[in-house]
Design a protein around this motif. Structure first.
Motif, short mmCIF file in Angstrom:
data_model
loop_
_atom_site.label_atom_id
_atom_site.label_comp_id
_atom_site.label_asym_id
_atom_site.label_seq_id
_atom_site.Cartn_x
_atom_site.Cartn_y
_atom_site.Cartn_z
N PHE A 177 0.85 -1.19 0.00
CA PHE A 177 0.00 0.00 0.00
C PHE A 177 0.88 1.23 0.00
CE2 PHE A 177 1.04 -0.77 4.34
CZ PHE A 177 1.08 0.47 4.96
N GLY A 178 0.30 2.32 -0.42
CA GLY A 178 1.04 3.58 -0.45
C GLY A 178 0.21 4.64 -1.12
N GLY A 179 0.83 5.77 -1.37
CA GLY A 179 0.14 6.89 -2.00
C GLY A 179 0.10 6.76 -3.50
N ALA A 180 -0.90 7.36 -4.09
CA ALA A 180 -1.05 7.41 -5.55
C ALA A 180 -1.64 8.75 -5.93
CB ALA A 180 -1.95 6.28 -6.05
N GLY A 181 -1.26 9.23 -7.10
CA GLY A 181 -1.87 10.44 -7.62
C GLY A 181 -3.30 10.14 -8.03
N CYS A 182 -4.17 11.07 -7.81
CA CYS A 182 -5.60 10.89 -8.10
C CYS A 182 -5.96 11.54 -9.43
CB CYS A 182 -6.42 11.47 -6.97
SG CYS A 182 -8.18 11.14 -7.14
N MET A 226 -8.19 3.65 -2.38
CA MET A 226 -8.47 3.24 -3.75
C MET A 226 -7.97 1.80 -3.92
SD MET A 226 -7.48 6.71 -5.92
CE MET A 226 -5.76 6.71 -5.46
N VAL A 227 -8.83 0.94 -4.45
CA VAL A 227 -8.48 -0.47 -4.69
C VAL A 227 -8.36 -0.65 -6.20
CG1 VAL A 227 -9.21 -2.87 -4.43
CG2 VAL A 227 -9.71 -1.21 -2.60
N PRO A 228 -7.13 -0.92 -6.69
CA PRO A 228 -6.96 -1.08 -8.13
C PRO A 228 -7.50 -2.42 -8.63
CG PRO A 228 -4.88 -1.48 -7.03
CD PRO A 228 -5.87 -1.04 -5.97
N THR A 229 -8.17 -2.38 -9.77
CA THR A 229 -8.72 -3.59 -10.39
C THR A 229 -7.88 -4.05 -11.57
OG1 THR A 229 -10.15 -2.21 -11.75
CG2 THR A 229 -11.08 -3.05 -9.68
N GLU A 230 -7.30 -3.08 -12.27
CA GLU A 230 -6.41 -3.34 -13.40
C GLU A 230 -5.34 -2.25 -13.38
OE1 GLU A 230 -8.34 -4.70 -17.33
OE2 GLU A 230 -9.81 -3.34 -16.41
N ALA A 231 -4.17 -2.58 -13.93
CA ALA A 231 -3.11 -1.58 -14.01
C ALA A 231 -2.63 -1.45 -15.45
CB ALA A 231 -1.94 -1.97 -13.10
N TYR A 232 -2.66 -0.22 -15.94
CA TYR A 232 -2.12 0.07 -17.27
C TYR A 232 -0.60 0.00 -17.19
CZ TYR A 232 -1.24 2.21 -21.75
OH TYR A 232 -0.81 2.45 -23.03
N THR A 237 -5.82 1.65 -12.51
CA THR A 237 -4.71 2.53 -12.20
C THR A 237 -3.75 2.58 -13.38
OG1 THR A 237 -3.06 3.11 -10.52
CG2 THR A 237 -3.28 0.76 -11.07
N TRP A 238 -2.98 3.60 -13.43
CA TRP A 238 -1.98 3.79 -14.48
C TRP A 238 -0.61 3.72 -13.82
CZ3 TRP A 238 -1.28 9.55 -16.10
CH2 TRP A 238 -0.16 9.70 -16.93
N THR A 239 0.15 2.67 -14.14
CA THR A 239 1.49 2.51 -13.58
C THR A 239 2.51 3.06 -14.57
OG1 THR A 239 0.80 0.45 -12.47
CG2 THR A 239 3.16 0.88 -12.64
N GLY A 273 -10.74 5.17 -17.91
CA GLY A 273 -11.28 4.70 -16.64
C GLY A 273 -10.29 4.63 -15.49
N CYS A 274 -9.08 5.10 -15.69
CA CYS A 274 -8.10 5.09 -14.60
C CYS A 274 -8.46 6.16 -13.57
CB CYS A 274 -6.69 5.33 -15.12
SG CYS A 274 -6.02 3.96 -16.08
N ILE A 275 -8.36 5.79 -12.30
CA ILE A 275 -8.65 6.73 -11.21
C ILE A 275 -7.38 7.17 -10.49
CG2 ILE A 275 -11.00 5.88 -10.87
CD1 ILE A 275 -9.93 4.37 -8.36
N SER A 276 -6.25 6.50 -10.79
CA SER A 276 -5.02 6.82 -10.09
C SER A 276 -3.81 6.62 -10.99
CB SER A 276 -4.88 5.96 -8.83
OG SER A 276 -4.84 4.58 -9.17
N VAL A 277 -2.68 7.19 -10.55
CA VAL A 277 -1.40 6.98 -11.20
C VAL A 277 -0.39 6.70 -10.09
CG1 VAL A 277 -0.87 9.47 -11.28
CG2 VAL A 277 0.33 7.90 -12.81
#
Length: 183
Positions: free
Chosen positions: A33-38, A49-55, A95-97, A116-120
Protein backbone atom coordinates in the motif's frame (compact mmCIF):
# COMPACT_ATOMS: atom_id res chain seq x y z
CA UNK A 1 4.74 -15.40 9.48
CA UNK A 2 4.14 -11.67 9.09
CA UNK A 3 6.89 -9.22 8.33
CA UNK A 4 6.67 -5.51 7.58
CA UNK A 5 9.16 -3.58 5.54
CA UNK A 6 9.34 -0.56 3.30
CA UNK A 7 10.11 -0.95 -0.39
CA UNK A 8 11.70 1.63 -2.62
CA UNK A 9 9.79 3.87 -5.04
CA UNK A 10 9.40 2.67 -8.62
CA UNK A 11 8.71 -0.68 -10.22
CA UNK A 12 12.26 -2.04 -10.63
CA UNK A 13 13.32 -1.22 -7.06
CA UNK A 14 10.03 -2.35 -5.50
CA UNK A 15 9.95 -5.66 -7.38
CA UNK A 16 13.65 -6.17 -6.67
CA UNK A 17 13.05 -5.70 -2.95
CA UNK A 18 10.36 -8.37 -2.94
CA UNK A 19 12.46 -10.72 -5.10
CA UNK A 20 15.28 -10.35 -2.54
CA UNK A 21 12.90 -10.84 0.37
CA UNK A 22 11.60 -14.12 -1.08
CA UNK A 23 14.81 -15.86 0.01
CA UNK A 24 14.38 -14.66 3.59
CA UNK A 25 10.66 -14.19 4.22
CA UNK A 26 8.79 -17.42 3.62
CA UNK A 27 5.37 -16.14 2.60
CA UNK A 28 3.19 -16.35 -0.48
CA UNK A 29 1.11 -13.22 0.24
CA UNK A 30 2.15 -9.59 -0.05
CA UNK A 31 0.17 -6.56 1.07
CA UNK A 32 1.45 -3.44 -0.64
CA UNK A 33 0.00 0.00 0.00
CA UNK A 34 1.04 3.58 -0.45
CA UNK A 35 0.14 6.89 -2.00
CA UNK A 36 -1.05 7.41 -5.55
CA UNK A 37 -1.87 10.44 -7.62
CA UNK A 38 -5.60 10.89 -8.10
CA UNK A 39 -7.08 11.32 -11.58
CA UNK A 40 -10.62 12.09 -10.39
CA UNK A 41 -11.42 15.22 -8.37
CA UNK A 42 -14.49 13.49 -6.91
CA UNK A 43 -12.27 11.08 -4.94
CA UNK A 44 -11.48 12.64 -1.57
CA UNK A 45 -7.91 13.10 -0.42
CA UNK A 46 -6.82 10.11 1.64
CA UNK A 47 -9.66 7.87 0.47
CA UNK A 48 -8.71 4.26 -0.11
CA UNK A 49 -8.47 3.24 -3.75
CA UNK A 50 -8.48 -0.47 -4.69
CA UNK A 51 -6.96 -1.08 -8.13
CA UNK A 52 -8.72 -3.59 -10.39
CA UNK A 53 -6.41 -3.34 -13.40
CA UNK A 54 -3.11 -1.58 -14.01
CA UNK A 55 -2.12 0.07 -17.27
CA UNK A 56 1.43 -1.04 -18.04
CA UNK A 57 3.34 2.15 -18.80
CA UNK A 58 6.55 0.87 -17.22
CA UNK A 59 9.08 -1.77 -18.21
CA UNK A 60 9.40 -4.20 -15.32
CA UNK A 61 6.09 -6.01 -15.81
CA UNK A 62 7.10 -7.01 -19.33
CA UNK A 63 9.87 -9.19 -17.89
CA UNK A 64 7.27 -11.22 -15.98
CA UNK A 65 4.12 -11.30 -18.14
CA UNK A 66 3.30 -11.32 -21.87
CA UNK A 67 2.77 -7.91 -23.44
CA UNK A 68 -0.66 -6.32 -22.99
CA UNK A 69 -1.98 -2.87 -22.19
CA UNK A 70 -3.43 -3.87 -18.81
CA UNK A 71 -2.79 -6.49 -16.17
CA UNK A 72 -5.63 -7.61 -13.92
CA UNK A 73 -5.11 -7.17 -10.19
CA UNK A 74 -6.15 -10.64 -9.14
CA UNK A 75 -7.13 -10.03 -5.51
CA UNK A 76 -8.94 -6.71 -5.94
CA UNK A 77 -12.28 -8.26 -5.01
CA UNK A 78 -10.83 -9.74 -1.80
CA UNK A 79 -9.39 -6.36 -0.79
CA UNK A 80 -12.71 -4.65 -1.63
CA UNK A 81 -14.66 -7.23 0.41
CA UNK A 82 -12.35 -6.58 3.36
CA UNK A 83 -13.02 -2.83 3.03
CA UNK A 84 -16.79 -3.46 2.95
CA UNK A 85 -16.76 -5.76 5.98
CA UNK A 86 -14.75 -3.22 7.95
CA UNK A 87 -16.85 -0.26 6.72
CA UNK A 88 -13.80 1.47 5.26
CA UNK A 89 -14.83 3.89 2.50
CA UNK A 90 -13.08 2.97 -0.74
CA UNK A 91 -13.38 3.19 -4.49
CA UNK A 92 -12.41 0.53 -7.03
CA UNK A 93 -10.94 1.34 -10.43
CA UNK A 94 -8.12 1.07 -12.90
CA UNK A 95 -4.71 2.53 -12.20
CA UNK A 96 -1.98 3.79 -14.48
CA UNK A 97 1.49 2.51 -13.58
CA UNK A 98 4.29 4.65 -14.97
CA UNK A 99 8.01 4.60 -14.29
CA UNK A 100 8.65 8.12 -15.50
CA UNK A 101 8.73 10.70 -12.72
CA UNK A 102 6.74 13.82 -13.53
CA UNK A 103 5.55 12.54 -16.93
CA UNK A 104 1.86 12.74 -16.15
CA UNK A 105 1.42 15.13 -19.06
CA UNK A 106 -2.01 16.54 -19.88
CA UNK A 107 -2.39 14.25 -22.90
CA UNK A 108 -1.43 11.14 -20.92
CA UNK A 109 -3.67 12.24 -18.06
CA UNK A 110 -6.67 12.69 -20.40
CA UNK A 111 -6.04 9.38 -22.19
CA UNK A 112 -5.89 7.35 -18.98
CA UNK A 113 -8.76 9.15 -17.27
CA UNK A 114 -10.97 8.60 -20.33
CA UNK A 115 -9.98 4.92 -20.21
CA UNK A 116 -11.28 4.70 -16.64
CA UNK A 117 -8.10 5.09 -14.60
CA UNK A 118 -8.65 6.73 -11.21
CA UNK A 119 -5.02 6.82 -10.09
CA UNK A 120 -1.40 6.98 -11.20
CA UNK A 121 1.44 5.28 -9.36
CA UNK A 122 4.75 3.57 -10.07
CA UNK A 123 4.61 -0.08 -8.96
CA UNK A 124 1.25 -1.84 -9.25
CA UNK A 125 1.49 -3.40 -12.74
CA UNK A 126 5.00 -4.69 -12.10
CA UNK A 127 4.11 -6.07 -8.67
CA UNK A 128 1.12 -7.99 -10.04
CA UNK A 129 3.17 -9.35 -12.95
CA UNK A 130 5.96 -10.52 -10.64
CA UNK A 131 3.56 -11.99 -8.10
CA UNK A 132 1.65 -13.87 -10.81
CA UNK A 133 4.93 -15.15 -12.27
CA UNK A 134 6.14 -16.35 -8.85
CA UNK A 135 2.76 -17.75 -7.74
CA UNK A 136 2.35 -15.16 -5.01
CA UNK A 137 -0.74 -13.29 -3.87
CA UNK A 138 -0.74 -9.49 -4.13
CA UNK A 139 -3.22 -7.52 -2.02
CA UNK A 140 -2.89 -3.83 -2.73
CA UNK A 141 -4.58 -0.51 -2.08
CA UNK A 142 -3.61 3.14 -2.37
CA UNK A 143 -4.22 6.34 -0.50
CA UNK A 144 -5.60 9.05 -2.77
CA UNK A 145 -2.95 11.72 -2.72
CA UNK A 146 -2.16 14.65 -4.96
CA UNK A 147 -4.77 15.63 -7.53
CA UNK A 148 -4.06 15.80 -11.24
CA UNK A 149 -7.71 16.46 -12.15
CA UNK A 150 -7.55 20.22 -11.52
CA UNK A 151 -6.60 23.32 -13.51
CA UNK A 152 -3.22 23.15 -11.74
CA UNK A 153 -1.58 20.31 -9.84
CA UNK A 154 -2.96 20.16 -6.30
CA UNK A 155 -0.65 18.67 -3.68
CA UNK A 156 -3.66 18.19 -1.34
CA UNK A 157 -1.35 18.22 1.66
CA UNK A 158 -3.04 17.64 5.02
CA UNK A 159 -1.98 19.16 8.31
CA UNK A 160 0.16 16.64 10.14
CA UNK A 161 1.33 14.85 6.99
CA UNK A 162 5.02 14.72 6.40
CA UNK A 163 5.87 17.19 3.63
CA UNK A 164 6.40 15.51 0.28
CA UNK A 165 4.41 12.37 1.09
CA UNK A 166 0.93 11.18 0.23
CA UNK A 167 0.72 8.64 3.00
CA UNK A 168 -2.05 8.46 5.51
CA UNK A 169 -0.55 6.73 8.55
CA UNK A 170 -3.95 5.17 9.29
CA UNK A 171 -3.52 3.00 6.22
CA UNK A 172 -0.77 1.05 7.98
CA UNK A 173 -3.44 -0.10 10.45
CA UNK A 174 -5.67 -1.08 7.53
CA UNK A 175 -2.80 -3.13 6.07
CA UNK A 176 -2.28 -4.97 9.36
CA UNK A 177 -5.99 -5.79 9.61
CA UNK A 178 -5.97 -6.92 5.97
CA UNK A 179 -3.06 -9.26 6.80
CA UNK A 180 -5.19 -10.91 9.50
CA UNK A 181 -8.14 -11.12 7.10
CA UNK A 182 -6.24 -12.92 4.34
CA UNK A 183 -4.29 -15.27 6.63
Amino acid sequence: MQANYKTYVGAPACVGTIEDALSVIKTNKYIVFGGAGCLDKEIAHGKVMVPTEAYRDEGTSYHYAPASDYITIKNADIVAKFMEINKIPYVKGKTWTTDAFYRETINNFKKHKEDGCISVEMECAALQAMCSFRGLGLYTFFSSGDLLDAPEWDERHKDGEKKGTQHDTGHFSIALELADYIS
